[in-house]
Design a protein around this motif. Sequence first.
Motif, short mmCIF file in Angstrom:
data_model
loop_
_atom_site.label_atom_id
_atom_site.label_comp_id
_atom_site.label_asym_id
_atom_site.label_seq_id
_atom_site.Cartn_x
_atom_site.Cartn_y
_atom_site.Cartn_z
N LEU A 100 1.49 70.52 -28.17
CA LEU A 100 0.56 70.54 -27.06
C LEU A 100 -0.07 69.17 -26.81
O LEU A 100 -0.49 68.87 -25.68
N LEU A 104 -0.67 67.41 -22.94
CA LEU A 104 -2.04 67.55 -22.48
C LEU A 104 -2.73 66.19 -22.36
O LEU A 104 -3.45 65.92 -21.39
N LEU A 130 4.90 71.00 -22.12
CA LEU A 130 3.75 71.84 -22.43
C LEU A 130 4.16 73.29 -22.54
O LEU A 130 3.75 74.00 -23.48
N MET A 134 4.07 75.85 -25.77
CA MET A 134 3.42 77.15 -25.74
C MET A 134 4.38 78.26 -26.17
O MET A 134 3.99 79.18 -26.90
N THR A 289 -8.01 72.85 -24.93
CA THR A 289 -6.90 73.43 -24.17
C THR A 289 -7.39 74.01 -22.86
O THR A 289 -6.75 73.87 -21.81
N TYR A 293 -6.07 72.46 -19.44
CA TYR A 293 -5.01 73.27 -18.81
C TYR A 293 -5.51 74.58 -18.21
O TYR A 293 -5.30 74.85 -17.02
N CYS A 294 -6.16 75.42 -19.00
CA CYS A 294 -6.47 76.78 -18.53
C CYS A 294 -7.37 76.78 -17.30
O CYS A 294 -7.08 77.47 -16.32
N THR A 308 -10.26 79.65 -21.85
CA THR A 308 -9.55 80.17 -23.01
C THR A 308 -10.43 81.07 -23.86
O THR A 308 -9.95 82.02 -24.49
#
Length: 345
Positions: A100, A104, A130, A134, A289, A293-294, A308
């Motif tokens: 990751l 990221l 990425l 995952m 994270t 990303y989220c 997250t």
Amino acid sequence: MGFAEKVMNDLGGAMASVLAALGVRLGLFGALAGGPATAKELAGRAELAERYVREWLWGLHSAGYLEFDPGSERFTLPPERAAVLADERSPLCLAPAYGLVPPLAGMLDEVAEAFRTGQGIPHEEYPDGLYRAMERMSASWLDTMLVEQWLPAVPGLTEALERGGKAADVGSGSGRAVLAMAQRFPGSEFTGYDLHKPNVDRAAAAAADAGLNGRVRFEATDATTGLAGPLDLVTMFDVLHDAPDPPALLAAAHRALEPSGGVLLVLESNAAADAQDNRGAPGTILYATSTLYCVPSALADGGPALGTLGLPFAELAELAGRAGFASTEEIPLRSPMNALYLLRP
């Protein structure tokens, strides 16, 4: 001075993570798990340049990952550390998580701009590396826990699937969970739903390679409108907090489940009821994270961007109740990062 030492330790951990990501990519941990080695011997095993390998070894020795014997000049990855760094069949393996870090970190410019504008970042703008990372992370528990521990923890579920049930996985990605369940329960039918078309294509190809096309299918469909029942099982693994409309997704699952015995399994991050209690390494990893990303990808989808760690038990139970579910309970997991919930209609 005390805080400066903490910052130095955090920076050291960040650098060690990059070195570890390199080691995972090049197979160095796996090669060293085969036995103690000098830099030259390890370079030979991994078919790499000795000078680079030597510097990598000293870096991770400094970080406390490796042991060194001055007499033989060999480095060692002890078995208990190999279970975490080299054996991806181990439920304790964290090696895929290092994957990751590079993708990221590579999105810092885009995320910084999103901070300024408040806009999201579409999934397709993130590098494919990425999503591969995952997938490898989820494989560490899907391959070792899903059919052996999680499904049997629900009374009557494995029996229903053995008799020939129907199940759906929402946010199925490359199809890992669907394929694992289909192989375990050959009499049942499984459907995977994912909004990301490349994921659906990869999953369909994997199903074809496994000879499962007859009773497994994948659809690039919004499950809030496309989920078809009656189903014995619906699963959502690390999906709900990123969904464009979590209440609508739960309501769709409730409608699709067989009323008298169907169940919904939801895997979420292990979040504290109060955000200030999400502390330590797990909280830091998950909030990072989420930030990188989220939240950006969820905002791009028009979702609420719960984050997250945005669905602790009480929040999930409240959403589930509004969607019509009669009960929400937690299935105990031995994991600092994940929590598994069982919802009944």
